[in-house]
Design a protein around this motif. Structure first.
Motif, PDB file in Angstrom:
ATOM      1  N   ASP A  28      -2.604  13.868   5.204  1.00 18.91           N
ATOM      2  CA  ASP A  28      -3.262  13.026   4.205  1.00 18.91           C
ATOM      3  C   ASP A  28      -3.939  11.795   4.786  1.00 18.91           C
ATOM      4  O   ASP A  28      -4.774  11.176   4.118  1.00 18.91           O
ATOM      5  CB  ASP A  28      -2.242  12.589   3.148  1.00 18.91           C
ATOM      6  N   SER A  41       2.410  13.824   4.989  1.00 22.54           N
ATOM      7  CA  SER A  41       3.344  13.661   3.875  1.00 22.54           C
ATOM      8  C   SER A  41       4.064  14.985   3.616  1.00 22.54           C
ATOM      9  O   SER A  41       3.613  16.047   4.034  1.00 22.54           O
ATOM     10  CB  SER A  41       2.605  13.197   2.617  1.00 22.54           C
ATOM     11  N   ARG A  42       5.200  14.883   2.946  1.00 22.21           N
ATOM     12  CA  ARG A  42       6.004  16.056   2.550  1.00 22.21           C
ATOM     13  C   ARG A  42       6.329  16.928   3.767  1.00 22.21           C
ATOM     14  O   ARG A  42       6.171  18.148   3.749  1.00 22.21           O
ATOM     15  CB  ARG A  42       5.291  16.872   1.475  1.00 22.21           C
TER      16      ARG A  42
END
Length: 292
Positions: A61, A26-27
């Protein structure tokens, strides 16, 4: 690279690599260190390609392949070559260093110490690797010529007719304080002497029967250049290498090399090898082993 291999069409590429990657990470940031473009020497300087190299950084994640999630920052080293035709990408070679990611989460599936050093590898020392403006033709020609001379030196060194000491062989093409940013499983080395000790020596003593299969793209722009093959080399692990026991299998190395030239010689070299594929051809399935 293993386990993605060759895919045709944007849908297949998304399904096999990008959706699993962006589900796990993520991100995500693309932290690009090198970008250049050029004409491909392999097809007579007809094809236009770009080269991008750096890290895809994000929060790990969810598991990626068999690599467990950490919920911490993780860096996926990448090198990407794109062929451009009529304003569109028609071919991509994307190399990612999965062993490097495994080491970050505490896995060492090769059960062997690297002969070089494991690092989250930086970009060029000169911080000028993102070539957004046209470069001088003379600089481009000098870089490509030096890369070709270096390839010739390696070919001669692996043949029967040249017996230069390794220090003399390398000094023709490299500055003394060269940095070889090797892939995980081998690691990085600094200076000609340590490169010989930590990579060239173990490579040549552990692997034999080296067959050069050629490159798909080889190009340069300004003081940067590089190539990739599919595969570049075929070898036999006759002496034990990277923790894999000696065997008689002929195994392929799919390799990317990206270079920075300083003056008349090469100064830095970023290397990617499809290690998982190379090991699997010898009967060692790294992804299956870490999934147990």
């Amino acid at each position: 690279m293993h386990p993605f291999h060759e895919q045709i069409g944007p849908g297949a590429i998304a399904d096999v690599f990008w959706i699993p990657f962006l589900t796990a990470f993520s991100r995500v940031q693309r932290r690009e260190d090198i970008f250049f473009s050029g004409l491909n020497e392999i097809d007579g300087f007809e094809g236009v390609w770009t080269c991008s190299m750096g890290h895809l950084m994000g929060l790990l994640d969810e598991p990626f392949l068999s690599i467990p999630a950490t919920r911490k920052m993780a860096f996926l080293r990448y090198a990407e070559f794109n062929k451009i035709e009529a304003g569109h990408i028609t071919q991509t070679a994307l190399f990612v260093d999965l062993l490097h990611l495994m080491l970050q989460v505490g896995l060492n599936p090769l059960h062997a110490d690297q002969t070089g050093q494991h690092l989250v590898q930086p970009g060029p020392m000169t911080h000028d690797g993102l070539l957004r403006a046209p470069q001088e033709r003379d600089e481009t020609d000098r870089t490509l010529a030096r890369i070709n001379m270096m390839i010739g030196s390696i070919t001669q060194a692996n043949g029967p007719n040249l017996r230069l000491p390794p220090e003399e062989e390398l000094a023709r093409d490299w500055v003394d304080d060269m940095i070889w940013w090797g892939p995980a499983g081998i690691g990085a080395s600094y200076t000609i002497d340590r490169y010989i000790e930590q990579h060239q020596g173990p490579f040549r003593s552990g692997l034999s029967g080296r067959a050069f299969n050629g490159h798909v793209c080889r190009m340069a722009e300004g003081r940067y250049g590089g190539f990739f093959g599919w595969p570049n080399l075929t070898l036999t692990n006759t002496g034990g290498y990277m923790g894999v026991a000696a065997n008689d299998a002929r195994a392929d190395m799919r390799v990317v090399d990206i270079y920075r030239r300083e003056g008349d010689r090469l100064a830095e070299n970023w290397v990617f090898i499809d290690m998982l594929h190379f090991c699997k051809m010898q009967g060692v399935d790294i992804l299956a082993e870490i999934a147990i």
